[in-house]
Design an enzyme around this catalytic site. Structure first.
Site: not given
Ligand code: T1G
Length: 695
Positions: A60, A99, A102, A122
């Site tokens: 998400a 997500g 999912e 998450e």
């Molecule tokens: N949403 C928004 N922005 C995100 C994002 C996300 N999920 N993931 C990364 N970014 C932005 C980050 O802030 C950065 O922005 C850029 O992308 C590159 O990220 C219903 C509710 C995927 C392993 O928790 O673990 O799904 O600083 O530097 O090192 O069940 O990003 O450049 O402006 O980290 O290559 C669940 C979180 C969400 C994954 C990539 N997903 N992200 O790592 O790049 S909750 C997460 C990561 C959800 C559902 C629920 C990592 C990555 P900027 P980065 P990276």
């Protein structure tokens, strides 16, 4: 944001939302439209969901959290996918996280490239998979595996995910064509059993015992952190609820509980704070956008002690060639042996392949001569914390190294401007302060001096990322930002023991707060003699005669309590006694020592201090608010650019509980007005402690 294209009888829904294909509003709407369009399109017999760019879907859009949800929710999108009349295949490369996984579990089939990874991270941002992930994962894999993945948030490589039943196929390459091949194989096959909502949860023997074991593991590992516990409760609902719909409802309730919690806000703040450190700016206005880093392929490390060898490991692992310099061959050999044993440890833990280890070792060039640093791109000096020695070394480096070489010191407290003054290249001098052990601790405090150029800063910030660190840029001052704020927290802890508490009582309050170790246990670990040496250096430099009666050091009130322990040979864990006594020298089992209690009582009697009972609340306020006040002073002085940088130092440098966000975030949650008022009260109670002058 979801491109639609038909190839033969197959429709591709390609998610196009860089940089990580998060499930933003436009993607969710795109999915609903795409599925509807494909089901109406007579030419289409199967649908493939795929990510454009480097990854599938990473979850998400966390940036949408805390704002009113607009457009279709993720469960609604998922159900459109699952109820599609035509089969839907998820084609995964890069990451399928949160997500994203999912969406894959709502699809009827899941195929991935070998180097793809899936997971439910998450929990790491304080929530749980809120789009049926906790209900559907235990329908494709076993309940214990589902509980482990959801409560730990760990990523799983595709081959392992295949073994777990999360994926149906893993292919080496050519994902789109493999998806099309798979599509033609499954067109016309019944979809009922491919819809996970119709599948029972995998049966589990003696679930109560399995659940209790998982709960015990989770609570042991992260005391006070609520998300993992709720994750387990959501999986339990999948097992015990009378239907998929009932389980889904329970998941939604638990999800909202967490979403509204302060811990989730703190963890999401920490997620973005770590990434915000890369957006640095110098007082000159030069910044991460205007300055380009120099390419660094070869580095020199001076000093093969714990720090130098640790830094060498991080560089070797990143594929850099490292010239390791140590004056004496026996210390050099010991450093090389330390590097080898750390890399062997990574191989044993399957974190490094034997081949990668050989490659790393082949990049190591040990030498006793600084002349061998002539052609390196950057040098990191990691010798004894003595200014004269460092200036001597930088003077030599200035003559030996090529003009464009950047010269860095790993100093934890000395003035970068003074070190730079020993060279003709102050623009290319900076601090790169690693935390011990450098190959484990992810914090790198990069320090600029008055003359440090934007190019030099851009280069060390990028080098930090290449070494796997999170680089925080700070200005030079005594102890920089991490240790400067930490020292105020530590000195308050000692004053609390003087005033009536005991080391083990203060440590207990701090570990109950969430710190990984109490400050006295940390002191024993790093050695009380280190602080003693630094204080005698300062006293010598200031012509002071340091005695137990000394109450002022560097203009601030100071307690000689730990010096009394050092004088009695109680320098910490390495000798089996410090603030605590240990089962043996370098022993891990610490127990409170009545001898220390007596030393404290004698000290207080000698100084005429009346001891009194101190509440746990005051212990937290005195230690944390001292750090917070000093943090605001770092912002006032401009040595820290933003509160996030200070919090990242504490999260990654000192293990501050991530679900509290960092000391500055914690203060904002307490309410800055409340913190300010408390600091004013402490200022009245302790007029001689300059730390309580409100920032
Ligand atoms: N949403 C928004 N922005 C995100 C994002 C996300 N999920 N993931 C990364 N970014 C932005 C980050 O802030 C950065 O922005 C850029 O992308 C590159 O990220 C219903 C509710 C995927 C392993 O928790 O673990 O799904 O600083 O530097 O090192 O069940 O990003 O450049 O402006 O980290 O290559 C669940 C979180 C969400 C994954 C990539 N997903 N992200 O790592 O790049 S909750 C997460 C990561 C959800 C559902 C629920 C990592 C990555 P900027 P980065 P990276």
């Amino acid at each position: 944001m979801v491109d639609y294209k038909v190839v033969g009888s197959v429709a591709f829904l390609e998610v196009n939302n860089p940089p990580v294909n998060a499930l933003s509003l436009s993607v969710r709407v795109g999915f609903v439209e795409g599925i509807e369009r494909a089901n109406k399109d007579k030419a289409v017999k199967a649908i493939i969901i795929i990510g454009s760019g480097s990854t599938f879907i990473s979850g998400a859009d966390i940036k949408e959290f805390g704002k009113p949800m607009r457009g279709p929710g993720l469960v609604e999108v998922g159900e459109r996918i699952e109820t599609s009349e035509k089969p839907v295949i998820a084609g995964i490369h890069g990451n399928a996280l949160g997500g994203g996984l999912e969406i894959a579990l709502f699809s009827h089939y899941r195929i991935a490239l070998k180097n793809a990874r899936v997971g439910f991270p998450e929990v790491l941002i304080g929530i749980l998979p809120g789009a049926a992930g906790t209900q559907r994962l235990p329908r494709v894999t076993t309940v214990p595996v589902a509980m482990d993945l959801i409560a730990s948030g760990r990523h799983v490589a595709a081959p392992e995910a295949l073994k777990y039943g999360i994926l149906d196929w893993v292919v080496e390459k050519d994902l789109p064509s493999e998806c099309i091949k798979l599509a033609y194989n499954i067109i016309g096959k019944p979809l009922h059993d491919r819809r996970l909502r119709n599948r029972p949860v995998t049966p589990v023997e003696n679930f109560a015992a399995v659940y209790d074991a998982a709960l015990a593991k989770v609570t042991r590992r992260s005391k006070g952190f609520i998300a993992p516990v709720k994750c387990l409760q959501a999986v339990k609902a999948a097992v015990t609820a009378e239907s998929y719909a009932a389980g889904l409802k329970e998941e939604g309730r638990l999800f909202m509980d967490l979403m509204k919690s302060g811990q989730a806000r703190a963890l999401q703040y920490a997620f973005f704070a770590e990434r915000a450190t890369a957006r640095w700016q110098l007082p000159t206005g030069e910044n991460y956008k205007t300055c380009k880093p120099l390419p660094i392929k070869t580095i020199g490390v001076i000093g093969a002690g714990t720090m130098g060898s640790g830094i060498a490991v991080t560089a070797l692992r990143a594929g850099l060639s490292v010239t390791l310099v140590e004056q004496e061959r026996k210390f050099l050999d010991r450093g090389v042996a330390m590097i080898k044993s750390v890399l062997e440890g990574s191989v044993r833990l399957n974190k490094l392949s034997p081949k990668a280890m050989q490659k790393s070792m082949s990049l190591l060039k040990p030498t006793v001569s600084m002349d061998d640093l002539r052609d390196v791109d950057l040098v990191i000096e990691a010798v004894f914390e003595n200014l004269d020695l460092k200036k001597q070394i930088f003077g030599k480096l200035d003559k030996i190294c090529k003009a464009e070489t950047i010269l860095c010191s790993n100093t934890s407290s000395l003035d970068i401007d003074k070190i730079a003054s020993a060279t003709e290249r102050p623009g290319r001098v900076a601090g790169m302060h690693f935390f011990v052990p450098a190959y484990v601790m992810r914090l790198l405090e990069n320090v600029y001096g008055k003359a440090t150029s934007g190019t030099t800063v851009a280069t060390i910030m990028q080098l930090g990322k290449k070494l796997g660190q999170v680089s925080v840029l700070v200005g030079t001052c005594n102890s920089f930002v991490a240790n400067r704020t930490m020292s105020k927290y530590g000195s308050q802890a000692t004053f609390l023991v003087e005033e009536g508490s005991l080391p083990q009582e203060v440590d207990q309050v701090l570990t109950d707060f969430g710190m990984p170790m109490g400050t006295f246990a940390v002191g024993d670990l790093s050695g009380l003699d280190i602080g003693w040496n630094i204080r005698t250096e300062i006293a010598k430099a200031q012509g002071m005669n340091l005695t137990f009666a000394t109450r002022y050091m560097g203009g601030d009130q100071y307690s000689s309590l730990s010096d009394r322990l050092v004088q009695k040979g109680r320098i910490g864990r390495k000798v089996g006694k410090g603030w605590y006594k240990y089962d043996k020298p370098n022993g891990k089992v610490a127990t409170p020592d009545p001898e220390v209690t007596q030393i404290v009582l004698d000290h207080c009697k000698e100084l005429g201090i009346q001891r009194h009972k101190i509440s746990p609340q005051e212990v937290v306020e005195r230690t944390m608010y001292a750090a917070v006040n000093e943090g605001f002073r770092c912002l006032e002085d401009g040595v820290a650019a933003k509160p996030e940088d200070i919090d990242v130092c504490w999260l990654l440098g000192f293990g501050f509980p991530r679900y509290q966000g960092g000391p500055m975030f914690y203060a904002s949650q307490v309410g800055l007005r409340n913190v300010y008022d408390k600091i004013c009260q402490f200022h009245e109670r302790f007029p001689n402690q300059s730390i309580w002058m409100p920032s």
